[in-house]
Design a protein around this motif. Sequence first.
Motif, PDB file in Angstrom:
ATOM      1  N   THR A  69       0.845  -1.199   0.000  1.00 57.84           N
ATOM      2  CA  THR A  69       0.000   0.000   0.000  1.00 57.84           C
ATOM      3  C   THR A  69       0.881   1.250   0.000  1.00 57.84           C
ATOM      4  OG1 THR A  69      -1.726  -1.164   1.226  1.00 57.84           O
ATOM      5  CG2 THR A  69      -1.783   1.254   1.261  1.00 57.84           C
ATOM      6  N   ASP A 149      -2.914   4.594  -2.882  1.00 58.16           N
ATOM      7  CA  ASP A 149      -4.029   3.753  -2.441  1.00 58.16           C
ATOM      8  C   ASP A 149      -4.899   4.450  -1.402  1.00 58.16           C
ATOM      9  OD1 ASP A 149      -3.245   1.248  -3.889  1.00 58.16           O
ATOM     10  OD2 ASP A 149      -1.441   1.518  -2.681  1.00 58.16           O
ATOM     11  N   LYS A 273      -8.861  -0.343  -0.659  1.00 53.19           N
ATOM     12  CA  LYS A 273      -9.800  -1.120  -1.482  1.00 53.19           C
ATOM     13  C   LYS A 273      -9.786  -2.605  -1.154  1.00 53.19           C
ATOM     14  CE  LYS A 273      -9.080  -1.312  -5.931  1.00 53.19           C
ATOM     15  NZ  LYS A 273      -8.994  -0.940  -7.362  1.00 53.19           N
ATOM     16  N   ASP A 274      -8.637  -3.135  -0.736  1.00 52.93           N
ATOM     17  CA  ASP A 274      -8.548  -4.558  -0.439  1.00 52.93           C
ATOM     18  C   ASP A 274      -8.872  -4.871   1.023  1.00 52.93           C
ATOM     19  OD1 ASP A 274      -6.306  -3.206   0.423  1.00 52.93           O
ATOM     20  OD2 ASP A 274      -4.943  -4.891   0.095  1.00 52.93           O
ATOM     21  N   LYS A 275      -9.277  -3.834   1.792  1.00 49.71           N
ATOM     22  CA  LYS A 275      -9.609  -4.034   3.209  1.00 49.71           C
ATOM     23  C   LYS A 275     -11.070  -3.596   3.421  1.00 49.71           C
ATOM     24  CE  LYS A 275      -5.319  -5.199   4.204  1.00 49.71           C
ATOM     25  NZ  LYS A 275      -4.404  -4.140   4.655  1.00 49.71           N
ATOM     26  N   TYR A 277     -13.126  -1.031   2.718  1.00 52.73           N
ATOM     27  CA  TYR A 277     -13.024   0.106   1.793  1.00 52.73           C
ATOM     28  C   TYR A 277     -13.912   1.272   2.251  1.00 52.73           C
ATOM     29  CZ  TYR A 277     -12.549   2.360  -2.837  1.00 52.73           C
ATOM     30  OH  TYR A 277     -12.270   3.211  -3.869  1.00 52.73           O
TER      31      TYR A 277
END
Length: 607
Positions: A69, A149, A273-275, A277
């Motif tokens: 990130t 990010d 976005k991958d957690k 969000y």
Amino acid sequence: MNPAQKPLQQITERIRTRSAPTREAYLQRLDQLAGRSRSADRFSPANVAHAFAGLPQQDKVRIVVERATNLGVVTAYNDMLSAHQPYEQFPPVLRDEARRHAATVQVAGGVPAMCDGVTQGLPGMELSLFSRDTIAMATAVALSHDVFDATLLLGICDKIVPGLLIGALHFPHLPCVFVPGGPMSSGLSNSEKARVREQAALGQVGRAELLEAEQKAYHGPGTCTFYGTANSNQMLLEAMGLHVPGAAFVHPHADLRDQLTREAVRTALRITKDKRYAPVGRVVDERAIVNAMVALLATGGSTNHLIHWVAVARAAGIVIDWTDFAELSAIVPLLARVYPNGSADVNHFQAAGGPGFVIRELLDAGLMHEDVLTIDERGLRAYTQVPELQDRRLVWRDLPAEPVDDGIVRSARAPFSATGGLKLLTGNLGRSVIKVSAVPEDRHVIEAPARVFDDQDSLLRAFKAGELECDFVAVVRFQGPSANGMPELHKLTPPLAALQGKGYRVALVTDGRMSGASGKVPAAIHVSPEVLKGGPLGKVRDGDILRLDAVSGRLDAVVDEATWQAREVVALPPSLAEINNHGMGRELFAGMRRNVTSAEEGACTWL
């Protein structure tokens, strides 16, 4: 159910319906941006090489190979603002904390940040309002590298927070965490400072005594301690869930501040976005905007936000106006008294419970939307607690059920006032607003002859010449955004307050601003349309009877209707136009003056 809950929902629904087309288009853009692959994957090798060339090799490997990130920092650091001076040391702390979590940080860019306290009453102040949109554009330039990010925004003061937020909202897919620096320690009390200013205006003390008082009040790093625009910014960010909970009013050099700064990094890493969000465009929705408006009204915050938060909302595709503020003010109780609405400063406010106490009371009374997305996974309830260190570990604790000092904060059951500190004024002079939370009740209605001035210096000269020892309504025109950038007219507060203190019934009516320091003198401000755009305030002549009625919400010239309709709006004097257009960089802002929307539309230069 609190009877106010229904109108809160109705106002919010009205805003949602009004905003539906622009908000839907905004969210579509958000989804399109969020659906793209990582920049390091979709950029050409040359783009990637340029983007990360300045990083240590280990960080390059993290981003490109390990797909770490990457947090972008936009900073408003400079040494001109005491509030922003501590930011000089923040980037190393942010980088260190990111690396502890296998992430990276890049300072994406800096934004200009001017101190209104320095420029107050001077030509530079005419750039102040437009600095907000300049900051928004600078934020966009920083984020346009498109390699981040999430973003960390370092800013506190008047135009800086709205500018950073407007800029960030034009990158709606990016999670966004504001990182505050905290207030300076308490110095000379704000009430004593105001007393010395009034004495100076009356000639009772000289420059040396005034300078000594000012330097005792503004004496070190951190935000100014009165509840003006800067500290109102911090309250609103807490209410919108864009801070680490409770971060607003912790001193810059406290150990707790360092841990809150590090927590900002950890928070940003948790909402990518991958957690979980939480992009800024989703956090700032209609409910969050209403929550910010409610928090402003419940604390008697800065009138500047009747301009700035309109612009912030528009940046997220949401349309609000002064009627929305006024109707919320009618149902939101006043829960805090912080100078200029009381004697306490923000450090006293924090010690008495601060934003956490106010937000808890509003939530419990059903006067804020709790079902909102915030950067903290615990939701808005997290912002009802206060942070502290236990064995150097950051924890949050609940506040006492009852106020620690009910002279500073009160429960929603026993407020200072049943309504907020704001009134919308309408009448034959246009639409205007007045902040009444600090105005004595016997001054909520003023009817007196007009004294008309084309600039604030003319009023000050009349005061010094002893020409204003009477009841009057000061009309200061040609102070709107198109005329001269809408400077704050806070320099007028000491002489008008001194005259009011002598027993005269005085008021101010202007198409300019009075700032977050709007105080005990009744002031109808932001009069729209402004005079340069044909606003009816330009019809007022010396001696006309004006009536400012904050009880009924009216602002009128008590002039025969036929006479009033026959009058022309006065034209901007050529000599004043020359002054407004040249010197101190004003030439560079000519396009903004031409294109700016009205104050009620947010004084936006980008719409």
